[in-house]
Design an enzyme around this catalytic site. Structure first.
Site, PDB file in Angstrom:
ATOM      1  CG  ASP A  63      -0.389  -0.854   2.948  1.00 14.03           C
ATOM      2  OD1 ASP A  63      -1.286  -0.897   3.234  1.00 14.03           O
ATOM      3  OD2 ASP A  63       0.730  -0.337   2.924  1.00 14.03           O
ATOM      4  CG  ASP A  65       0.650   4.453   3.823  1.00 12.70           C
ATOM      5  OD1 ASP A  65      -0.585   4.119   3.853  1.00 12.70           O
ATOM      6  OD2 ASP A  65       0.836   3.917   4.885  1.00 12.70           O
ATOM      7  CG  ASP A 142       8.343   2.379  13.803  1.00 10.64           C
ATOM      8  OD1 ASP A 142       8.980   2.571  11.941  1.00 10.64           O
ATOM      9  OD2 ASP A 142       7.338   0.876  12.956  1.00 10.64           O
TER      10      ASP A 142
HETATM   11  P1  ATP Z   1       4.405  -3.145   5.944  1.00  8.43           P
HETATM   12  O1  ATP Z   1       2.781  -2.443   5.968  1.00  8.43           O
HETATM   13  O2  ATP Z   1       4.870  -3.471   5.178  1.00  8.43           O
HETATM   14  O3  ATP Z   1       4.514  -4.334   7.193  1.00  8.43           O
HETATM   15  P2  ATP Z   1       4.863  -0.408   6.861  1.00  8.43           P
HETATM   16  O4  ATP Z   1       6.217   0.185   7.670  1.00  8.43           O
HETATM   17  O5  ATP Z   1       4.316   0.595   5.509  1.00  8.43           O
HETATM   18  O6  ATP Z   1       5.137  -2.079   6.610  1.00  8.43           O
HETATM   19  P3  ATP Z   1       2.581  -0.097   8.479  1.00  8.43           P
HETATM   20  O7  ATP Z   1       2.524  -0.245   9.959  1.00  8.43           O
HETATM   21  O8  ATP Z   1       1.544  -0.137   6.778  1.00  8.43           O
HETATM   22  O9  ATP Z   1       3.885  -0.659   8.258  1.00  8.43           O
HETATM   23  O10 ATP Z   1       3.138   1.255   8.955  1.00  8.43           O
HETATM   24  C1  ATP Z   1       3.213   2.694   8.116  1.00  8.43           C
HETATM   25  C2  ATP Z   1       4.197   3.423   8.780  1.00  8.43           C
HETATM   26  O11 ATP Z   1       3.800   3.984   9.978  1.00  8.43           O
HETATM   27  C3  ATP Z   1       5.417   3.071   8.949  1.00  8.43           C
HETATM   28  O12 ATP Z   1       6.145   2.781   7.805  1.00  8.43           O
HETATM   29  C4  ATP Z   1       6.204   4.125  10.003  1.00  8.43           C
HETATM   30  O13 ATP Z   1       6.566   4.768   9.419  1.00  8.43           O
HETATM   31  C5  ATP Z   1       5.679   4.119  10.615  1.00  8.43           C
HETATM   32  N1  ATP Z   1       4.119   3.483  12.066  1.00  8.43           N
HETATM   33  C6  ATP Z   1       3.758   2.137  11.690  1.00  8.43           C
HETATM   34  N2  ATP Z   1       3.688   2.014  12.900  1.00  8.43           N
HETATM   35  C7  ATP Z   1       4.437   2.191  14.043  1.00  8.43           C
HETATM   36  C8  ATP Z   1       4.389   2.383  15.214  1.00  8.43           C
HETATM   37  N3  ATP Z   1       4.164   1.568  15.889  1.00  8.43           N
HETATM   38  N4  ATP Z   1       5.535   3.990  16.061  1.00  8.43           N
HETATM   39  C9  ATP Z   1       5.785   4.310  14.806  1.00  8.43           C
HETATM   40  N5  ATP Z   1       5.613   4.236  13.841  1.00  8.43           N
HETATM   41  C10 ATP Z   1       5.297   3.377  13.058  1.00  8.43           C
HETATM   42 MG    MG Z   2       1.962   0.124   5.573  1.00  5.16          MG
END
Ligand code: ATP
Ligand code: MG
Length: 453
Positions: A63, A65, A142
């Protein structure tokens, strides 16, 4: 009490278009539409987070963002297909058929005294609902690899935390003081393991160091969130690496305590082999685009715990069938305290376990009934995983393979070969080695397993 301001001072590094590989060709056209429209309206518009990270390593993001300095209301005014969601933190969802582009306003984690951000005594973050600058938005994320911004205005990547270098070096590094960041949100420990498994990254040393000590904090996270995180850990095609990562970083004993205990007690390693075999099968299914189910996954993850509970109950003299039912319930209830496995999955999970002992029953009527059981196929696949770890189940797998092809004849076949009770001995200290005949346990056979029979 940990330091309340663990975040580093951000310094901007701009990586121009000719020095990175993020290309508009690889970005969802809908995400591009959102980015351009925001920019044309005079707002800052960036692709952010997992998508930028995945594109930098040559992956395809699931996805896209977007981060912006427009408020959610301003975003809504630009897009007719937009709805605002979230009470705690308002986000804009721009909807294009089945694709949703999430648009978040930059936010800050700093306490501005408005009361919009509250911190739990242990340092856990309860609310973070303050808009901020892009710098603040970057450092509250994070990992450095997750805090990169692709700017639509000049196609550059903006890096405030050193993430570009870390992605190059394939490192997951927490932004700020690791211990404080884990205390704010213990799920970050799982994310460190999951994202490094997914990307083939290392968890950077200082980021990894506190995990074994802080792992018990996971118990403070919402069980429903941990369930979701487990699905991402194990059903995204990287289950084996995720599992090995959890083991290596000392998280398994908190996440799946009874399974971790059972694996430790099982010196032959048969249960661990079986589990890894099952997870490898799950990864293969994901790679082939075949469906995977949480019920089967948790049947696998908790099988060691189930086997061990079963042995304990039977050694206390509980009759086999009753012991199976009680072991299944006990393991499920204990695990629910940590991970909120919904009932629609825990029910089928238990059925998969309880059906295992029925593979040894070959009277015609039972065979027909077993073949028409709604969970037969899953239970049979599960038996196949057990076979991969122990040749003892070969005879049963063969019988039931034939039975599916020709139920009428299978029902008449004589039962041959080994005892097909669950891998009781596998759960036992030192027993259940592959290729070594198991101690046969004498018990009445042929008793029904599922209730209602
Ligand atoms: P994926 O979607 O591939 O599992 P992602 O990094 O995109 O990995 P998401 O859960 O979609 O994970 O989160 C989007 C973004 O939000 C992350 O890339 C990060 O920048 C931020 N984020 C997500 N979870 C946290 C957290 N627990 N603490 C701080 N920032 C976070
Ligand atoms: Mg994501």
């Amino acid at each position: 009490m940990p330091d309340q301001n663990p975040l580093p001072n951000p310094t901007l590094r701009v990586i121009p278009r000719d020095q990175h590989n993020v290309s508009r060709r690889d970005i969802s056209p809908n995400a591009l539409r959102v980015l351009y429209r925001l920019r044309d309206a005079g707002f800052g518009a960036y692709l952010v987070g997992g998508a930028v990270r995945d594109l930098l390593v040559g992956g395809s993001p699931k996805d896209f963002d977007v981060a912006t300095d427009a408020t959610p209301e301003e975003v809504r005014q630009l897009f007719r297909n937009c709805r605002l969601i979230g009470r705690r933190f308002r986000l804009a969802h721009v909807v294009f058929g089945r694709e949703i582009i999430e648009v978040a306003t930059f936010r800050s984690n700093s306490d501005d005294g408005s009361g919009d951000r509250e911190t739990h005594e242990g340092g856990r973050l309860l609310r973070d609902n303050v808009y901020g600058t892009i710098e603040e938005d970057a450092v509250r994320r994070d990992f450095t690899a997750n805090a990169l911004y692709y700017a639509i205005e000049d196609f550059s990547v903006r890096d405030y935390t050193g993430g570009f270098e870390d992605v190059r070096n394939r490192l997951m590094r927490l932004i700020g003081d690791p211990e404080t960041r884990y205390r704010e949100d213990p799920v970050r420990m799982l994310r460190a393991v999951r994202l490094s498994a997914k990307l083939g990254f290392e968890v950077e040393a200082a980021t990894a160091a506190p995990i074994p000590v802080l792992a018990p904090l996971l118990a403070e996270s919402a069980p429903a969130r941990l369930f979701e995180e487990c699905l991402k850990l194990f059903l995204s095609g990287h289950a084996v690496d995720s599992f090995l990562g959890l083991e290596r970083h000392g998280l398994l004993a908190t996440l799946l305590p009874e399974t971790a205990q059972a694996l430790r007690a099982n010196r032959s390693g048969a249960l661990r082999r079986m589990l890894l075999e099952g997870l490898a099968g799950t990864d293969r299914r994901v790679a082939n685009g075949e469906p995977v189910s949480p019920a089967f996954l948790f049947a696998l993850l908790l099988w060691p715990a189930y086997c061990r509970a079963l042995i304990t109950l039977q050694s206390q003299g509980v009759h086999a069938v009753e012991a199976q039912r009680r072991a299944a319930d006990r393991v499920t209830v204990h695990q629910l305290g940590m991970i909120a496995l919904p009932r629609r999955f825990s029910g089928p999970m238990q059925e998969i376990w309880l059906l295992q002992s029925r593979f040894s029953l070959r009277q015609r009527k039972r065979v027909m009934r077993m073949l028409s059981h709604p969970r037969f196929r899953a239970a049979y696949d599960f038996l196949g995983v057990r076979l991969a770890a122990s040749s003892e189940h070969a005879d049963d797998v063969e019988f039931w393979r034939e039975a599916q092809l020709d139920p009428e004849h299978a029902g008449l076949m004589q039962r041959r070969g080994a005892d097909a009770d669950p891998d009781l001995a596998d759960g036992d200290d030192g027993a259940g080695d592959e290729g070594r005949p198991r101690k046969r346990r004498r018990r009445r056979r042929g008793a029904p397993v599922a209730s209602g029979e």
